[in-house]
Design a protein around this motif. Structure first.
Motif, mmCIF file in Angstrom:
data_model
loop_
_atom_site.group_PDB
_atom_site.id
_atom_site.type_symbol
_atom_site.label_atom_id
_atom_site.label_comp_id
_atom_site.label_asym_id
_atom_site.label_seq_id
_atom_site.Cartn_x
_atom_site.Cartn_y
_atom_site.Cartn_z
ATOM 1 N N LYS A 31 0.836 -1.203 0.000
ATOM 2 C CA LYS A 31 0.000 0.000 0.000
ATOM 3 C C LYS A 31 0.870 1.251 0.000
ATOM 4 N N GLY A 32 1.967 1.191 0.752
ATOM 5 C CA GLY A 32 2.904 2.310 0.771
ATOM 6 C C GLY A 32 3.559 2.521 -0.580
ATOM 7 N N LEU A 33 3.991 1.439 -1.208
ATOM 8 C CA LEU A 33 4.596 1.544 -2.541
ATOM 9 C C LEU A 33 3.601 2.095 -3.554
ATOM 10 N N ASP A 34 2.354 1.645 -3.467
ATOM 11 C CA ASP A 34 1.315 2.145 -4.374
ATOM 12 C C ASP A 34 1.111 3.648 -4.184
ATOM 13 N N LYS A 35 1.126 4.082 -2.947
ATOM 14 C CA LYS A 35 0.949 5.500 -2.637
ATOM 15 C C LYS A 35 2.103 6.323 -3.225
ATOM 16 N N ILE A 36 3.321 5.809 -3.124
ATOM 17 C CA ILE A 36 4.483 6.495 -3.689
ATOM 18 C C ILE A 36 4.365 6.563 -5.211
ATOM 19 N N GLN A 37 4.027 5.431 -5.828
ATOM 20 C CA GLN A 37 3.936 5.374 -7.282
ATOM 21 C C GLN A 37 2.893 6.343 -7.822
ATOM 22 N N LYS A 38 1.805 6.547 -7.075
ATOM 23 C CA LYS A 38 0.737 7.444 -7.512
ATOM 24 C C LYS A 38 0.989 8.893 -7.094
ATOM 25 N N CYS A 39 2.159 9.148 -6.499
ATOM 26 C CA CYS A 39 2.513 10.498 -6.015
ATOM 27 C C CYS A 39 1.468 11.032 -5.045
ATOM 28 N N GLU A 40 0.998 10.169 -4.146
ATOM 29 C CA GLU A 40 -0.030 10.534 -3.178
ATOM 30 C C GLU A 40 0.541 10.749 -1.783
ATOM 31 N N CYS A 41 1.847 11.012 -1.692
ATOM 32 C CA CYS A 41 2.436 11.230 -0.372
ATOM 33 C C CYS A 41 3.394 12.412 -0.423
ATOM 34 N N VAL A 42 3.583 13.013 0.728
ATOM 35 C CA VAL A 42 4.568 14.074 0.892
ATOM 36 C C VAL A 42 5.474 13.636 2.031
ATOM 37 N N GLY A 43 6.702 13.310 1.716
ATOM 38 C CA GLY A 43 7.622 12.818 2.727
ATOM 39 C C GLY A 43 7.731 11.305 2.696
ATOM 40 N N LYS A 44 8.301 10.780 3.747
ATOM 41 C CA LYS A 44 8.589 9.348 3.845
ATOM 42 C C LYS A 44 7.366 8.563 4.313
ATOM 43 N N ILE A 45 7.298 7.318 3.870
ATOM 44 C CA ILE A 45 6.331 6.375 4.412
ATOM 45 C C ILE A 45 7.150 5.375 5.216
ATOM 46 N N VAL A 46 6.877 5.309 6.505
ATOM 47 C CA VAL A 46 7.642 4.455 7.410
ATOM 48 C C VAL A 46 6.880 3.156 7.628
ATOM 49 N N CYS A 47 7.563 2.035 7.417
ATOM 50 C CA CYS A 47 6.968 0.715 7.664
ATOM 51 C C CYS A 47 7.531 0.164 8.969
ATOM 52 N N LEU A 48 6.644 -0.198 9.890
ATOM 53 C CA LEU A 48 7.055 -0.767 11.170
ATOM 54 C C LEU A 48 6.704 -2.254 11.222
ATOM 55 N N PRO A 49 7.548 -3.061 11.851
ATOM 56 C CA PRO A 49 7.266 -4.498 11.955
ATOM 57 C C PRO A 49 6.221 -4.773 13.029
ATOM 58 N N CYS A 50 4.960 -4.436 12.720
ATOM 59 C CA CYS A 50 3.897 -4.647 13.697
ATOM 60 C C CYS A 50 2.629 -5.086 12.980
#
Length: 151
Positions: free
Chosen positions: A126-145
């Motif tokens: 979901k994070g990668l999809d958001k990046i690819q669609k240019c729908e984020c500003v800044g980093k998307i942090v993935c936590l092991p939870c």
């Protein structure tokens, strides 16, 4: 956001065709000393170089981002690069010393990392999809939870 992070001015890059003129206006016609190209599309690359591009005399274009496909190949006539003594370089990362300096700057509060969102690692797609669609500003942090935040 750029102003909040300390930029002297910000240019809306939504319409790429207006970027070079806006940079020239803000720099009194000089153009930018350095441009970090993080998008890598043909449209953004074309706006930086050439006789009326955003890059100034002796400016440096640092290519960081890229898109696959011939439609995004970087093509420019060499004469403006030669006449304006511009440099085009690629960059894939940083040295260990660069990393240490960056961590020091963050610790001293000199720079901040902008975090768009924090998601569980199992939702990384979901994070990668958001990046690819240019729908984020800044980093998307993935936590092991888990989805509920439990580790």
């Amino acid at each position: 956001m750029a102003i909040e992070l300390g930029a002297d001015f910000a240019i809306d890059g939504t319409d790429v065709s207006t970027v070079a003129a806006a940079v020239r206006e803000k720099t009194r016609g000089d153009g930018a000393d350095i441009i970090f190209e993080c998008v890598g599309t043909r449209e953004t690359l074309d706006s930086y170089v050439g006789w009326i591009g955003a890059l100034g005399r002796r400016g440096r274009l640092v290519l960081v981002g890229y898109h696959a496909g011939e439609e995004h190949d970087f093509k420019c006539h060499p004469i403006p690069l030669i006449v304006y003594e511009q440099t085009v370089v690629g960059s894939v990362g940083a040295t260990l010393e660069d990393l240490k300096e960056a961590v020091q700057f963050v610790g001293e509060g000199k720079i901040r990392t902008v975090v768009d969102s924090i998601i569980p690692l199992n939702q990384f797609q979901k994070g990668l999809d958001k990046i690819q669609k240019c729908e984020c500003v800044g980093k998307i942090v993935c936590l092991p939870c888990h989805d509920d935040g439990r580790i």
